[in-house]
Design a protein around this motif. Sequence first.
Motif, mmCIF file in Angstrom:
data_model
loop_
_atom_site.group_PDB
_atom_site.id
_atom_site.type_symbol
_atom_site.label_atom_id
_atom_site.label_comp_id
_atom_site.label_asym_id
_atom_site.label_seq_id
_atom_site.Cartn_x
_atom_site.Cartn_y
_atom_site.Cartn_z
ATOM 1 N N LEU A 139 0.845 -1.191 0.000
ATOM 2 C CA LEU A 139 0.000 0.000 0.000
ATOM 3 C C LEU A 139 0.880 1.241 0.000
ATOM 4 C CD1 LEU A 139 -2.809 1.356 0.335
ATOM 5 C CD2 LEU A 139 -2.507 1.113 2.809
ATOM 6 N N ALA A 157 -5.385 3.467 11.042
ATOM 7 C CA ALA A 157 -4.814 2.122 10.952
ATOM 8 C C ALA A 157 -5.811 1.074 11.446
ATOM 9 C CB ALA A 157 -3.519 2.054 11.756
ATOM 10 N N LEU A 162 -11.393 -3.284 8.535
ATOM 11 C CA LEU A 162 -11.954 -3.496 7.197
ATOM 12 C C LEU A 162 -11.378 -4.766 6.579
ATOM 13 C CD1 LEU A 162 -13.851 -2.096 5.102
ATOM 14 C CD2 LEU A 162 -11.780 -1.081 4.107
ATOM 15 N N SER A 163 -10.082 -4.990 6.789
ATOM 16 C CA SER A 163 -9.429 -6.189 6.263
ATOM 17 C C SER A 163 -9.988 -7.456 6.901
ATOM 18 C CB SER A 163 -7.924 -6.116 6.513
ATOM 19 O OG SER A 163 -7.348 -4.993 5.880
ATOM 20 N N ASN A 181 -0.222 -5.022 13.846
ATOM 21 C CA ASN A 181 -1.078 -4.318 12.887
ATOM 22 C C ASN A 181 -0.982 -2.810 13.025
ATOM 23 O OD1 ASN A 181 -2.396 -4.054 15.348
ATOM 24 N ND2 ASN A 181 -4.427 -4.069 14.413
ATOM 25 N N VAL A 207 -8.402 0.422 8.725
ATOM 26 C CA VAL A 207 -7.899 -0.453 7.661
ATOM 27 C C VAL A 207 -7.829 -1.897 8.143
ATOM 28 C CG1 VAL A 207 -5.880 -0.991 6.238
ATOM 29 C CG2 VAL A 207 -6.625 1.380 6.490
ATOM 30 N N MET A 265 -11.263 -5.221 0.832
ATOM 31 C CA MET A 265 -9.919 -4.689 1.037
ATOM 32 C C MET A 265 -8.984 -5.166 -0.067
ATOM 33 S SD MET A 265 -8.557 -2.584 3.055
ATOM 34 C CE MET A 265 -6.953 -1.845 2.845
ATOM 35 N N LEU A 302 -6.871 -2.625 -2.526
ATOM 36 C CA LEU A 302 -5.421 -2.712 -2.650
ATOM 37 C C LEU A 302 -5.020 -2.983 -4.097
ATOM 38 C CD1 LEU A 302 -4.690 -4.779 0.583
ATOM 39 C CD2 LEU A 302 -3.914 -2.438 0.136
ATOM 40 N N TRP A 332 -3.700 -8.599 6.097
ATOM 41 C CA TRP A 332 -3.343 -8.608 7.517
ATOM 42 C C TRP A 332 -3.272 -9.998 8.130
ATOM 43 C CZ3 TRP A 332 -0.306 -5.485 9.599
ATOM 44 C CH2 TRP A 332 -0.339 -4.117 9.311
#
Length: 495
Positions: A216, A249, A255-256, A391, A252, A263, A267, A292
């Motif tokens: 990313l 963060a 969401l992942s 993470n 994200v 996601m 990406l 992740w």
Amino acid sequence: MAEESVEHVDVLIVGAGLSGIGAACHLSRECPGRTFAMLEARDAIGGTWDLFRYPGVRSDSDMYTLGYSFRPWNQAKAIADGPAIREYVRETAREFGIDEKIRFGHEVTGAEWSTQDSRWTVRARGPAGDVTLTCEFLFVCAGYYRYDQGYTPDLPGIEKFAGPVIHPQHWPEDLDYAGKRVVVIGSGATAVTLVPAMAETAEHVTMLQRSPSYVLALPATDPVAERLRGRIPDRYLYPILRWKNVLGAQFVFQLSRRTPGLMKSLLRKGAQRLLPPGYDVDTHFGPTYDPWDQRMCFVPDGDLFKAVTAGRASIVTDKVEGFTAGGVTTASGDELRADIVVTATGLNLLPVGGMALTVDGERVELGKSLAYKGMMISGVPNFALTIGYTNASWTLKSDLVARYVCRLLNHMAEHGFHKAAPHPPAGTEGTGPLVDLRSGYVLRSIDKLPKQGPAAPWRLHQNYPRDVLLMRYGPMDDDMRFERAPAAVLSGQHT
């Protein structure tokens, strides 16, 4: 009589990297009456940021969260280079007088807790020979990987290669790669950093990956910080930027976890937008795992994508088949010409710096223990270790751990306790490793890591806002047993 000559401190900190310096600063600020010392196996402050010297080495977290909560990062770059971070850590140590507490070249080999004496006996190898110290609380800030040895898988035929083979963990200062062809084996954070940095002067750099990672692009300079700097006082600006990036963060990450398909699509589109038309994004930037499940790679200002687009770098997704004198052969039958091969193939895990821990004569088996709040070990008294988030920024967690240790020490002093050890409720079993990633370096050493339980305080949720509530404001006695020292210790019979 020999025991009486052993030096004693209230708190002994192991490791003088980002975590250790932060821990010492918190201790000096929040527990000013406590004596402490620091043991560092290497000969310099900085830990990871002093060890790694490869081209382009930088943070993969923004400095508003990787920086200390008590000492704002005030430089323009949010994604900072290694030398800048190293100097930031060293300046912090000097500013708080921590550098005077560090004993360099001291590798801790073992520590034994004695309930009878209510203290740890810590043994180390120093420049002048073996040394022994005792302490009431042992705080290990040594990270979780081996500093003296990186991981290199079996690479068949590597001895045939005529050029240098370099592991990023041991980068030679005099390596000249200008005008040369380089093959970087790997696909993680180190590889995606090395490739664009080396491509600036090398003839060509090829990243040879067995499988891709999610990458990313992020701005190297935080646009919100640039807009607000000078308009808002620094004492307000830093917390605002810190929490903005923490919540971003977390968004994200969640969401992942909750919608991995969405996601993945985001990406993919991000990479596609920064790469040449028709580029095979799915092969080279489309992992088979979900975002992740392994740590995501961040590239400042999309530098990796820019190097590929400009033709200065390329990515090959294939397996290493072997080597020739002039390059690397792949499973598909191609030969990648190379003057230099870089094995950016990962780390070797080494929990608690490799030291042996015993409690009242019984060896602590980390792999069979449970982690308490991601920082203490079941049944092990007056002991904490720092392992940052996977993470988010490492320092977010290390700050929480250090402040919790200070809170615990002050709680013990206030109530006259000399021993604090977490004990899980009956029936609590491990459900997974403390480091919750499917990365190779974790899976290779999964049996060496403490386990997590099914629920807090025995489970780490990788959620900073939640951990703030738990560790700064939560109860001190949740599954924690406090005890006072035996009468013999209190009366001074044991020193």
